[in-house]
Design an enzyme around this catalytic site. Structure first.
Site, PDB file in Angstrom:
ATOM      1  N   LYS A 121      45.452 -48.714  52.689  1.00 40.50           N
ATOM      2  CA  LYS A 121      46.085 -49.621  53.640  1.00 40.50           C
ATOM      3  C   LYS A 121      47.425 -50.111  53.073  1.00 40.50           C
ATOM      4  O   LYS A 121      47.523 -50.372  51.879  1.00 40.50           O
ATOM      5  CB  LYS A 121      45.141 -50.810  53.873  1.00 40.50           C
ATOM      6  N   LYS A 154      51.038 -55.638  50.726  1.00 41.92           N
ATOM      7  CA  LYS A 154      52.191 -56.492  50.470  1.00 41.92           C
ATOM      8  C   LYS A 154      52.548 -56.509  48.990  1.00 41.92           C
ATOM      9  O   LYS A 154      53.687 -56.664  48.607  1.00 41.92           O
ATOM     10  CB  LYS A 154      51.841 -57.928  50.895  1.00 41.92           C
ATOM     11  N   LYS A 200      40.865 -58.821  41.139  1.00 37.86           N
ATOM     12  CA  LYS A 200      42.074 -59.485  40.638  1.00 37.86           C
ATOM     13  C   LYS A 200      41.920 -59.919  39.187  1.00 37.86           C
ATOM     14  O   LYS A 200      42.870 -59.866  38.416  1.00 37.86           O
ATOM     15  CB  LYS A 200      42.425 -60.706  41.498  1.00 37.86           C
TER      16      LYS A 200
END
Ligand code: TRP
Length: 329
Positions: free
Chosen positions: A193, A196, A112
């Site tokens: 995967k 969101k 991140k």
């Protein structure tokens, strides 16, 4: 006493069928076997900038979706993290026993922060706040995905370090979790995967997507160069479509094979799309009812906070006492 289950979801991005099939639907099923706390972690969300109005709306949306998916507020607690001040307080206390080196090793922090021009200290502290969420309630079971395992390990390490410095205080949360729930991949890229945050069009089906959008996303899903379903040679895209169908339909492998072997991809996609549309319809309907009822959602959120605050506060009191900081004589 039933053991306590705790999990958390960030109120950012859109909750999708991967979240539902991989986590939420399972929480709904197990909720009566445990004492469950489902946390909407708004303090985690702000570790990267969030538009305030959008964040406010997302917190409510997520609480309403928990309910719409079947979390029973009479039994399970839906807690908005920021409404229970002890989360922030314990996070600070735990920060003081957490070596920076442990946090520097976190892969989520590395990933991140690499994408940010300036990295907030909150992003660095993120796993300590998560440890606080867990340890605050002495949660024994923490259902999280693979990507959160390192954070869960860290929570254990922090608990252990605290216990060895100040005496037995925290219950060790379990990291070994039963493998349940489907692992749903992105429809645009079946090797990653479903996410969101990476919810570009074509990637995910959000729980609140209207039927025509659901159909469009699934009809455009990546498959492979075979013309029809072949259970021996299918690629990850076809596998993923079948996984979604099987999880919603709750069919056995034999049922799946009998029904889908040899089916052309166009027909497969149509059937998957209709299955998803039909399973999301009642969830979306309940969602609309919940948000239409004035005060209902706020009542649930208030109730959640009232129920867990005494547990959280008593943990913080104990931690303060152990550490020797001021507590009234
Ligand atoms: N970090 C988790 C995630 O992004 C969310 C989370 C915050 C959480 N606190 C938690 C999960 C406590 C389990 C327990 O998925």
């Amino acid at each position: 006493m039933k053991s306590r289950v705790l999990s958390g979801v960030q109120p950012s991005g859109n909750l999708h069928i991967g979240n539902y099939l991989g986590a939420l639907s399972n929480w709904v099923k197990i909720q009566y076997d445990y004492e469950s706390i489902f946390c909407i972690v708004d303090l985690h969300a702000i570790t990267v900038y969030q538009n305030p109005d959008e964040l406010r709306a997302k917190i409510r949306e997520l609480a309403a979706l928990f309910l719409a998916c079947g979390i029973d507020p009479k039994h399970s607690k839906i807690v908005v993290q920021s409404t229970v001040q002890a989360h922030s307080e314990l996070a600070w206390l735990l920060t003081c026993v957490t070596p920076m080196g442990w946090l520097e090793r976190m892969t989520q922090f590395k990933a991140k922060s690499a994408a940010q021009e300036s990295v907030g200290d909150g992003l660095f502290q993120y796993p300590v706040l998560m440890a606080a969420d867990i340890l605050l309630y002495q949660a024994g079971i923490v259902p999280v995905g693979e990507d959160q395992m390192q954070h869960l390990e860290l929570a254990r390490d922090i608990a252990q370090r605290f216990n060895s410095l100040y005496g037995d205080t925290f219950v060790m949360p379990a990291t070994k979790l039963p493998a349940v729930g489907a692992r749903v991949m992105g429809f645009d890229d079946p090797t990653a995967k479903m996410s969101k945050s990476a919810a570009g069009s074509g990637h995910a089906v959000a729980l609140l997507d209207p039927p025509d959008r659901i159909r469009k996303t699934i009809m455009r899903a990546t498959t492979d160069s075979n013309p029809a379903v072949d259970f021996e040679t299918m690629g990850p895209g076809v596998q993923n479509l079948l996984t979604v169908y099987q999880a919603f339909a709750e069919w056995s492998n034999d049922q799946m094979q009998a029904h889908f072997a040899g089916m052309r991809y166009g027909d497969l996609k149509k059937q998957v799309a209709e299955m998803v549309v039909s399973k999301l319809e009642p969830i979306q309907q309940r969602y609309q009812e919940i948000v239409a009822e004035p005060g209902y959602l706020d009542g649930i959120i208030r109730q959640g906070a009232e129920a867990v605050t005494p547990i959280a506060n008593s943990t913080v009191e104990l931690v303060k006492l152990r550490m020797g900081i001021y507590t009234a004589a």
